[in-house]
Motif scaffolding. Structure first.
Motif, PDB file in Angstrom:
ATOM      1  N   PRO A  84       1.127  -1.129  -0.137  1.00  0.00           N
ATOM      2  CA  PRO A  84       0.015   0.125  -0.674  1.00  0.00           C
ATOM      3  C   PRO A  84       0.860   1.321  -0.073  1.00  0.00           C
ATOM      4  O   PRO A  84       1.950   1.039   0.730  1.00  0.00           O
ATOM      5  N   ARG A  85       0.220   2.341  -0.776  1.00  0.00           N
ATOM      6  CA  ARG A  85       0.973   3.161  -0.873  1.00  0.00           C
ATOM      7  C   ARG A  85       0.549   4.366   0.188  1.00  0.00           C
ATOM      8  O   ARG A  85       1.334   5.566   0.495  1.00  0.00           O
ATOM      9  N   THR A  86      -0.533   4.840   0.420  1.00  0.00           N
ATOM     10  CA  THR A  86      -1.088   6.076   0.424  1.00  0.00           C
ATOM     11  C   THR A  86      -2.088   5.348   1.877  1.00  0.00           C
ATOM     12  O   THR A  86      -2.477   3.438   2.103  1.00  0.00           O
ATOM     13  N   ALA A  87      -2.509   6.427   2.727  1.00  0.00           N
ATOM     14  CA  ALA A  87      -3.716   5.605   3.398  1.00  0.00           C
ATOM     15  C   ALA A  87      -4.955   6.634   3.736  1.00  0.00           C
ATOM     16  O   ALA A  87      -4.749   8.283   3.635  1.00  0.00           O
ATOM     17  N   ARG A  88      -5.694   6.809   3.903  1.00  0.00           N
ATOM     18  CA  ARG A  88      -7.041   8.029   4.902  1.00  0.00           C
ATOM     19  C   ARG A  88      -7.315   7.626   5.913  1.00  0.00           C
ATOM     20  O   ARG A  88      -7.910   7.523   6.825  1.00  0.00           O
ATOM     21  N   ARG A  89      -7.136   8.454   6.483  1.00  0.00           N
ATOM     22  CA  ARG A  89      -6.849   9.272   7.551  1.00  0.00           C
ATOM     23  C   ARG A  89      -8.292  10.039   8.045  1.00  0.00           C
ATOM     24  O   ARG A  89      -8.299  10.815   7.393  1.00  0.00           O
ATOM     25  N   ARG A  90      -8.704   9.484   9.264  1.00  0.00           N
ATOM     26  CA  ARG A  90     -10.059  10.829   9.821  1.00  0.00           C
ATOM     27  C   ARG A  90      -9.369  11.816  10.332  1.00  0.00           C
ATOM     28  O   ARG A  90      -8.638  11.483  11.071  1.00  0.00           O
ATOM     29  N   ALA A  91     -10.168  13.212   9.856  1.00  0.00           N
ATOM     30  CA  ALA A  91      -9.482  14.175  10.671  1.00  0.00           C
ATOM     31  C   ALA A  91     -10.983  15.154  11.177  1.00  0.00           C
ATOM     32  O   ALA A  91     -11.295  15.645  10.022  1.00  0.00           O
ATOM     33  N   GLY A  92     -11.351  14.446  12.131  1.00  0.00           N
ATOM     34  CA  GLY A  92     -12.902  15.690  12.415  1.00  0.00           C
ATOM     35  C   GLY A  92     -13.108  14.949  11.408  1.00  0.00           C
ATOM     36  O   GLY A  92     -13.925  13.502  11.587  1.00  0.00           O
ATOM     37  N   ASP A  93     -13.809  15.659  10.549  1.00  0.00           N
ATOM     38  CA  ASP A  93     -15.406  15.051   9.573  1.00  0.00           C
ATOM     39  C   ASP A  93     -14.373  15.111   8.210  1.00  0.00           C
ATOM     40  O   ASP A  93     -15.265  14.601   7.130  1.00  0.00           O
ATOM     41  N   GLN A  94     -13.447  15.077   8.225  1.00  0.00           N
ATOM     42  CA  GLN A  94     -12.885  14.607   6.898  1.00  0.00           C
ATOM     43  C   GLN A  94     -11.414  14.391   6.973  1.00  0.00           C
ATOM     44  O   GLN A  94     -11.630  13.149   8.012  1.00  0.00           O
ATOM     45  N   LEU A 115      -9.866   4.738   7.397  1.00  0.00           N
ATOM     46  CA  LEU A 115     -10.939   4.422   6.761  1.00  0.00           C
ATOM     47  C   LEU A 115     -10.333   3.514   5.766  1.00  0.00           C
ATOM     48  O   LEU A 115      -9.323   3.671   5.081  1.00  0.00           O
ATOM     49  N   VAL A 116     -10.604   2.323   5.406  1.00  0.00           N
ATOM     50  CA  VAL A 116     -10.189   1.680   4.663  1.00  0.00           C
ATOM     51  C   VAL A 116     -11.611   1.205   3.877  1.00  0.00           C
ATOM     52  O   VAL A 116     -12.804   0.562   3.895  1.00  0.00           O
ATOM     53  N   ARG A 117     -11.205   2.017   2.607  1.00  0.00           N
ATOM     54  CA  ARG A 117     -12.590   1.425   1.429  1.00  0.00           C
ATOM     55  C   ARG A 117     -13.135   0.207   1.090  1.00  0.00           C
ATOM     56  O   ARG A 117     -11.817  -0.251   1.133  1.00  0.00           O
ATOM     57  N   SER A 118     -13.634  -0.643   0.305  1.00  0.00           N
ATOM     58  CA  SER A 118     -14.235  -1.829  -0.187  1.00  0.00           C
ATOM     59  C   SER A 118     -13.265  -1.852  -1.423  1.00  0.00           C
ATOM     60  O   SER A 118     -12.595  -0.967  -1.897  1.00  0.00           O
ATOM     61  N   GLY A 119     -12.726  -3.132  -1.369  1.00  0.00           N
ATOM     62  CA  GLY A 119     -11.496  -3.589  -2.049  1.00  0.00           C
ATOM     63  C   GLY A 119     -10.105  -2.915  -2.088  1.00  0.00           C
ATOM     64  O   GLY A 119      -9.009  -2.875  -3.159  1.00  0.00           O
ATOM     65  N   ASP A 120      -9.750  -1.472  -0.906  1.00  0.00           N
ATOM     66  CA  ASP A 120      -8.732  -1.564  -0.790  1.00  0.00           C
ATOM     67  C   ASP A 120      -7.654  -2.478   0.104  1.00  0.00           C
ATOM     68  O   ASP A 120      -8.505  -3.492   0.500  1.00  0.00           O
ATOM     69  N   VAL A 121      -6.274  -2.174   0.448  1.00  0.00           N
ATOM     70  CA  VAL A 121      -4.597  -3.504   1.143  1.00  0.00           C
ATOM     71  C   VAL A 121      -5.422  -2.382   1.675  1.00  0.00           C
ATOM     72  O   VAL A 121      -4.905  -1.198   2.062  1.00  0.00           O
ATOM     73  N   VAL A 122      -5.035  -2.718   3.343  1.00  0.00           N
ATOM     74  CA  VAL A 122      -5.432  -2.373   4.456  1.00  0.00           C
ATOM     75  C   VAL A 122      -3.442  -1.970   4.677  1.00  0.00           C
ATOM     76  O   VAL A 122      -2.978  -2.760   4.153  1.00  0.00           O
ATOM     77  N   PRO A 123      -3.439  -0.807   4.508  1.00  0.00           N
ATOM     78  CA  PRO A 123      -1.924   0.675   4.647  1.00  0.00           C
ATOM     79  C   PRO A 123      -1.192  -0.877   5.725  1.00  0.00           C
ATOM     80  O   PRO A 123      -0.155  -0.654   5.819  1.00  0.00           O
ATOM     81  N   VAL A 124      -1.858  -0.496   7.063  1.00  0.00           N
ATOM     82  CA  VAL A 124      -0.829  -0.898   8.236  1.00  0.00           C
ATOM     83  C   VAL A 124      -2.014  -1.593   9.079  1.00  0.00           C
ATOM     84  O   VAL A 124      -3.389  -1.840   9.141  1.00  0.00           O
ATOM     85  N   GLY A 162     -15.097  -6.806   1.533  1.00  0.00           N
ATOM     86  CA  GLY A 162     -16.509  -6.177   2.359  1.00  0.00           C
ATOM     87  C   GLY A 162     -16.754  -5.110   2.553  1.00  0.00           C
ATOM     88  O   GLY A 162     -16.021  -3.688   1.602  1.00  0.00           O
ATOM     89  N   ALA A 163     -17.809  -3.841   3.255  1.00  0.00           N
ATOM     90  CA  ALA A 163     -18.062  -3.002   3.723  1.00  0.00           C
ATOM     91  C   ALA A 163     -17.168  -2.309   3.864  1.00  0.00           C
ATOM     92  O   ALA A 163     -16.105  -2.667   4.153  1.00  0.00           O
ATOM     93  N   PRO A 164     -17.202  -0.708   3.476  1.00  0.00           N
ATOM     94  CA  PRO A 164     -15.959  -0.444   4.147  1.00  0.00           C
ATOM     95  C   PRO A 164     -15.704   0.075   6.042  1.00  0.00           C
ATOM     96  O   PRO A 164     -16.497   0.056   6.756  1.00  0.00           O
ATOM     97  N   PHE A 165     -14.695   0.273   6.661  1.00  0.00           N
ATOM     98  CA  PHE A 165     -14.569  -0.433   7.707  1.00  0.00           C
ATOM     99  C   PHE A 165     -13.423   1.633   8.832  1.00  0.00           C
ATOM    100  O   PHE A 165     -12.329   1.181   7.571  1.00  0.00           O
ATOM    101  N   ASP A 166     -13.371   1.115   9.841  1.00  0.00           N
ATOM    102  CA  ASP A 166     -12.492   1.716  10.456  1.00  0.00           C
ATOM    103  C   ASP A 166     -11.517   1.455  11.412  1.00  0.00           C
ATOM    104  O   ASP A 166     -11.854   0.400  11.811  1.00  0.00           O
ATOM    105  N   LEU A 167     -10.196   0.859  10.791  1.00  0.00           N
ATOM    106  CA  LEU A 167      -8.926   0.592  11.199  1.00  0.00           C
ATOM    107  C   LEU A 167      -8.990   2.414  12.750  1.00  0.00           C
ATOM    108  O   LEU A 167      -7.915   2.747  12.369  1.00  0.00           O
TER     109      LEU A 167
END
Length: 771
Positions: free
Chosen positions: A118-128, A144-153, A191-196
């Motif tokens: 994985p090259r990037t990750a999607r970090r939650r910062a408040g509502d963004q 946030l790990v979306r459907s089809g994404d590789v778990v980054p860490v 599966g569905a998107p999930f928070d990590l």
């Protein structure tokens, strides 16, 4: 540096081959002097290269065949045998080119792993949501790990997740993770998107460790020491002593030159590679790609084989093994038809298995309407006049669930199966159980490996212990090591190496470190290339694991022929050297004699291209066609077989209706027995022609037992009337039905292993059990 070495090897090979060919063309056309000049340049080129390689070997304090090459090329120059020198140069260049390609292959394998990282990750910062480089993730970040994404860490789940962990464990079935459980980097969200919640930085996470393991395993792999190098330890000093002794005793340097001429190591440089290349060619025809002569020699010396489970001893893909219907009102085929019609719209691996089962049964599927997906739960839509839903038990059949649901869950827990539940028009209607089933040819392959000289066979897998031990018992391994991560697999390989040369067989990215660490890594790539096939030394391009036993036999034969050719060639060379040292063989005659010795050694080596003993079976086209017809009938009869269990389960002492039993026995007498008799009349003779009569004894015995038990059931029913059925009659009927079911299940497994797995290029379909 590696790139430079590769380019030098290519240039040397191209230049030496061009000079040899150009000299041959000029010699045929008449300008012999011009041909001699070309061969002279080729000889000088080879001498310069071999001197450099010998100097490098001396610095490394390693024996090398290049010492013999230096003497042979110098001798060729001294007596004017330029053609022989040019030929030696080409063979030297070929060997260097193969070594350079092997190094490049190792780098490609590591690059494949790195590209998947994985090259990037999607970090939650408040509502963004902020996209950040994966290296910037810190412990405690919420991602946030979306459907089809590789778990980054590596991290801990906030919500439920469905993960494909095949890249880490090799297990093809997706796993369900609950909130609070860990998710490892490298897994794919199926599966569905999930928070990590990040619990490790990228460099300390699982997938980064996997890449490092491959690097370390490749670095620790012992280099192949060529047969020629080992013999050079004795042959080089002997050559020098004879040449020096002949010069000193006769005070004639010509004798020393004659000794050097006939001491040319062409039987080493030519015979062994030709035998190995011939063996490689034979293996390729059997569907096995062996990457180089060094690998072939190690494979021939193998004594321990370690198997990953998934995709090697098992099919590597989920198959429907059981269809459970909730009532007699809906048949198994109708349930499968509705479910598969809906699942056509889903890319999920379990949906593909259900659709494949319907296609195998010849069901015509409908196009669904109004299809919607409930992330993390399942799929719903309209098929024909029915509303159909597929998915988790909690969504399809919430508590309080019907009794059949509890039975399904209990069976799934005992067998390690996945379940997909089905509702029709809002009511729970049935379920599918799915497993990664054992390859029918796996037990025979284990027997073939033992016949080929393998002393120990180990199953090493990341799967759970009970599942792994069940597979190990069925296929016949000596030991089972379960719950192993990639690092633990390396430790198992190192421990097993004490028993002899090790072969590791796998087919997933997670197997790459083990394949690189073993003496020989074998990958199955019939369903597409993976990082494992790049890391492996041997690749099976056919979807048959029994090809591995054939590859070992081919390697053993090629090595045996190579040693014979080298032994005869070098023995004659030694005799010629003694004659030259005694003054009985002048340099010119010695050169001619040495060429004859070379031709003889090469002729002996070429025997390796001829067919030898293998475990591959050949069948006449008529037998193949009839076998496939019987296989189709076999698949059709599976539904009848599984109906036996359903009818037996439905028999109760408080409602002893015999209608279902009578209908079943009628089907057994008309459909099942007709198929079993056809097997006895046609399939048994086919197997006997291929494997011999003893291989058919068990099949014939079970055919007779099936006929006997069906007849017993018929006689029992003849004396019973529904209104007079007693509890003991029901118990006896159930006993006979369950017994017949067990015999048929075992018999079907025997036919798959003994008969149908012999069919060439025949996909092994797995018929579902229906209840």
């Amino acid at each position: 540096m590696d790139v430079v070495k590769g380019r030098v090897a290519v240039l040397l090979f191209a230049a030496s081959t061009l000079l040899l060919a150009l000299g041959g063309a000029l010699w045929l056309l008449g300008p012999v002097d011009a041909a001699e000049v070309c061969w002279l340049v080729g000889t000088v080129l080879g001498l310069a290269a071999s001197v450099a390689w010998t100097a490098a070997a001396v610095r490394r304090r390693e024996p090398s065949v290049d010492v013999i090459a230096v003497l042979a090329l110098a001798g060729a120059l001294a007596v004017g045998e330029y053609f022989a020198g040019a030929m030696i140069t080409v063979m030297l260049a070929t060997g260097r080119l193969l070594e350079a390609r092997a190094d490049a292959r190792a780098r490609r394998e590591l690059r494949l792993l790195l590209e998947r990282s994985p090259r990037t990750a999607r970090r939650r910062a408040g509502d963004q949501l902020i996209d950040i480089p994966v290296d910037d993730v810190t412990i405690g970040d919420r991602l946030l790990v979306r459907s089809g994404d590789v778990v980054p860490v590596d991290g801990r789940l906030f919500t439920e997740a469905t993960l494909d962990e095949s890249a880490l464990t090799g297990e093809p079935l997706p796993v369900e993770r609950t909130p609070g459980e860990d998710a490892r980097s490298g897994a794919v969200n199926s599966g569905a998107p999930f928070d990590l919640l990040a619990t490790a930085a990228a460099a300390d996470s699982t997938y980064a460790g996997l890449v490092r393991l491959v690097e370390q395993a490749q670095a620790s792999s012992a280099p192949f020491v060529r047969l020629a190098d080992r013999l050079a330890v004795l042959f080089v000093p002997l050559t020098l002593l004879l040449a020096a002794g002949a010069w000193a005793l006769a005070a004639d340097p010509v004798r020393a030159v004659a000794v050097l001429v006939v001491a040319t190591p062409c039987p080493l440089l030519l015979a062994a590679p030709i035998a190995y290349i011939s063996g490689l060619s034979r293996a390729t025809r059997a569907g096995v790609v062996i990457k180089g002569g060094g690998t072939l020699e190690r494979l021939a010396a193998a004594r321990v084989v370690l198997f990953d489970k998934t995709g090697t001893l098992t099919r590597g893909r989920p198959h429907v093994t059981d269809i459970v219907t909730g009532s007699d009102a809906l048949g198994a085929d109708e349930l499968l038809h509705l479910a598969a019609s809906l699942d056509q719209m889903s890319p999920h691996v379990l949906a593909s298995a259900i659709v494949s089962t319907a296609n195998t049964r010849g069901l015509k599927l409908d196009l669904p309407r109004q299809v919607t997906e409930e992330h993390g739960y399942g799929l719903s839509g309209v098929v024909g006049d029915h509303e159909v839903a597929l998915g988790k038990r909690s969504w399809i059949a919430p508590d309080p669930a019907p009794p059949w649901v509890r039975r399904v869950r209990r069976r799934a827990g005992l067998d390690g199966s996945l379940t997909v539940f089905v509702s029709i028009d809002g009511r729970p209607a049935g379920a599918f159980l799915l497993e990664d089933v054992i390859r029918p040819d796996a037990p025979r392959m284990i027997h073939s490996l033992r016949e080929a000289g393998i002393r120990r066979i180990v199953l090493v897998t990341g799967d759970r212990t009970d599942t792994a031990e069940s597979v190990g018992r069925i296929v016949g391994t000596d030991s089972v090591r379960a719950d192993c991560d990639p690092g633990e697999k390396l430790a198992v390989i190192e421990a097993e190496r004490e028993a002899g040369t090790t072969v590791m067989v796998g087919d997933g990215v997670n197997d790459a470190p083990a394949l690189a660490a073993a003496d020989v890594g074998v990958a199955l790539a019939a369903h597409g290339a993976t990082a494992s096939s790049e890391a492996a030394d041997v690749v099976l391009t056919v979807d048959r694991v029994d090809a591995l036993a054939d590859a070992i036999l081919i390697a053993q034969r090629a090595r045996r022929i190579a040693r014979q050719a080298v032994g005869v060639g070098m023995g004659l060379s030694l005799a010629a050297m003694l004659m030259a040292a005694a003054g009985l063989l002048p340099p010119a005659a010695g050169a001619v004699l040495q060429e004859l010795i070379d031709v003889l050694a090469i002729g002996l080596a070429l025997r390796a291209v001829l067919p030898g003993r293998t475990h591959t079976v050949t069948m006449p086209p008529a037998d193949v066609a009839r076998g496939r017809e019987l296989r189709a009938q076999h698949e059709s009869s599976l539904a009848v077989v599984e109906e036996i269990r359903a009818v037996a389960d439905g028999l109760t002492t408080h409602d002893p209706g015999l209608g279902p039993v009578r209908r079943l026995v009628e089907r057994l007498q008309t459909d099942l027995l007709a198929h079993e008799r056809a097997d006895q009349d046609d399939l048994v003779p086919i197997v006997a022609r291929v494997l011999g009569d003893p291989a058919t004894y068990a099949l014939t015995r079970t055919h007779a037992e099936i006929e006997h038990q069906v007849a017993t059931l018929g006689r029992l029913l003849e004396g019973l009337r529904d209104e007079h059925v007693q509890p003991e009659d029901v118990i006896e009927l159930r006993r006979l039905l369950y017994g017949l079911y067990g015999v048929l299940r075992l018999h079907n497994a025997q036919e798959d292993e003994t008969a149908f797995s012999l069919l060439p290029s025949s996909p092994v379909a797995v018929g579902p059990r229906t209840r």
